[in-house]
Write a protein that holds these residues in place. Structure first.
Motif, PDB file in Angstrom:
ATOM      1  N   THR A  60      15.769   2.317 -35.980  1.00 48.54           N
ATOM      2  CA  THR A  60      16.561   3.750 -35.885  1.00 48.54           C
ATOM      3  C   THR A  60      17.242   3.561 -34.343  1.00 48.54           C
ATOM      4  O   THR A  60      18.319   4.046 -34.160  1.00 48.54           O
ATOM      5  N   MET A  61      16.318   2.936 -33.430  1.00 45.69           N
ATOM      6  CA  MET A  61      16.818   2.483 -32.134  1.00 45.69           C
ATOM      7  C   MET A  61      18.265   2.027 -32.238  1.00 45.69           C
ATOM      8  O   MET A  61      19.471   2.307 -31.654  1.00 45.69           O
ATOM      9  N   HIS A  62      18.200   0.798 -32.787  1.00 49.36           N
ATOM     10  CA  HIS A  62      19.420  -0.010 -33.135  1.00 49.36           C
ATOM     11  C   HIS A  62      20.463   0.871 -33.765  1.00 49.36           C
ATOM     12  O   HIS A  62      21.771   0.742 -33.059  1.00 49.36           O
ATOM     13  N   ALA A 183      12.508  -3.194 -23.294  1.00 51.04           N
ATOM     14  CA  ALA A 183      12.701  -4.521 -23.885  1.00 51.04           C
ATOM     15  C   ALA A 183      13.588  -4.378 -24.991  1.00 51.04           C
ATOM     16  O   ALA A 183      14.448  -5.218 -25.205  1.00 51.04           O
ATOM     17  N   VAL A 184      13.159  -3.769 -26.015  1.00 53.77           N
ATOM     18  CA  VAL A 184      14.052  -3.488 -27.251  1.00 53.77           C
ATOM     19  C   VAL A 184      15.193  -3.326 -27.076  1.00 53.77           C
ATOM     20  O   VAL A 184      16.583  -3.682 -27.555  1.00 53.77           O
ATOM     21  N   SER A 185      15.606  -1.981 -26.144  1.00 53.34           N
ATOM     22  CA  SER A 185      16.926  -1.561 -26.084  1.00 53.34           C
ATOM     23  C   SER A 185      17.707  -2.818 -24.924  1.00 53.34           C
ATOM     24  O   SER A 185      18.680  -2.857 -25.330  1.00 53.34           O
ATOM     25  N   SER A 186      17.127  -3.479 -24.139  1.00 54.02           N
ATOM     26  CA  SER A 186      17.709  -4.417 -23.407  1.00 54.02           C
ATOM     27  C   SER A 186      18.195  -5.460 -24.359  1.00 54.02           C
ATOM     28  O   SER A 186      19.371  -6.269 -24.237  1.00 54.02           O
ATOM     29  N   MET A 187      17.320  -5.869 -25.440  1.00 53.84           N
ATOM     30  CA  MET A 187      17.985  -6.884 -26.573  1.00 53.84           C
ATOM     31  C   MET A 187      18.928  -6.537 -27.201  1.00 53.84           C
ATOM     32  O   MET A 187      19.941  -7.097 -27.388  1.00 53.84           O
TER      33      MET A 187
END
Length: 257
Positions: A60-62, A183-187
């Protein structure tokens, strides 16, 4: 090269996608902590819930972040089967990573295997999601930034699983999930900055669905699932609370005539 906009809707999509990643992480960590406190079928169920929460949160973030993705000079469409496949990949690999940790005999080895599996899975989900993008032109990738995004994903996943094994208090879970969300957002954004698009203007209709037709309803549905599951997990008693309430009731029953 076409001009790429990663926040076409302003700060809304990066902020909302970060919140989704944090909620998924917090719920996943909470469920893993609960899983490790139980055995048998109950452990398996908590681990599946943890994996689906983390997988859903990351996916969902992606795609919430992708709602803000635009390229000057071309419309963007999404290939529906590939987008759904990326969701499935997110769920399955996170599940594999979480189970490696939940059932691993050797903690250290379980962490490395789980972190690698989950990190590579998250990166695969991201690039599968990118492969689902349809536009007028050619998409290229900077291999160095792609490699960096995969490395961030593996480190983030390993750190998250380590947190799930070692963190028990709600405050620590909250802090860990905020870090994991970052971390997931920066990835994600490292992976997005790796993208270059050479636009070939065309009047042809692109195949696939628009973000609003397809991704927005799916993200809202999965987001609702995360909120509802969070509420359920927050309200269901832990093993310790259940034992405490059982022992509190015993003397009362014994005192009855």
């Amino acid at each position: 090269m076409g001009h790429l906009d990663h926040a076409a809707l302003g700060w809304l999509t990066p902020a909302l996608s970060y919140v989704m990643a944090c909620i998924g992480a917090a719920l996943g960590l909470r469920c893993t902590v609960r899983a490790l406190a139980t055995t048998g079928r109950s452990r398996r169920n908590w681990l599946v819930t943890a994996a689906s929460a983390i997988g859903t949160g990351i996916w969902t973030m992606h795609f919430v972040a992708m709602l803000g993705f635009g390229v000057a000079g071309t419309d963007i469409r999404y290939d529906v089967p590939l987008t759904l496949l990326s969701l499935l990949v997110a769920m399955v690999v996170v599940c594999a990573g979480v189970f490696a940790v939940g059932y691993g005999r050797d903690r250290g080895r379980a962490l490395i295997v789980g972190g690698l599996t989950t990190g590579i899975g998250v990166a695969s989900m991201h690039y599968l999601g990118m492969a689902a993008v349809r536009l007028h032109g050619d998409v290229t990738y900077d291999p160095l930034l792609v490699g960096l995004s995969v490395l961030i994903a593996v480190v983030a996943a390993t750190a998250a699983l380590w947190a799930a094994l070692n963190i028990k208090s709600p405050v620590a879970v909250t802090i860990a999930s905020l870090i994991m969300g970052a971390a997931v957002s920066s990835m994600h954004y490292t992976g997005m900055f790796a993208v270059g698009v050479r636009v070939t203007p065309s009047a042809e209709v692109l195949p696939g669905a628009t973000a609003m037709q397809f991704i927005f309803p799916l993200a809202v549905g999965l987001g609702s699932y995360l909120f509802l599951t969070s509420a359920f997990v927050a309200l269901s008693p832990t093993a310790g609370e259940r034992a405490a309430s059982a022992s509190a009731q015993r003397p009362v029953q014994g005192a009855a005539p």
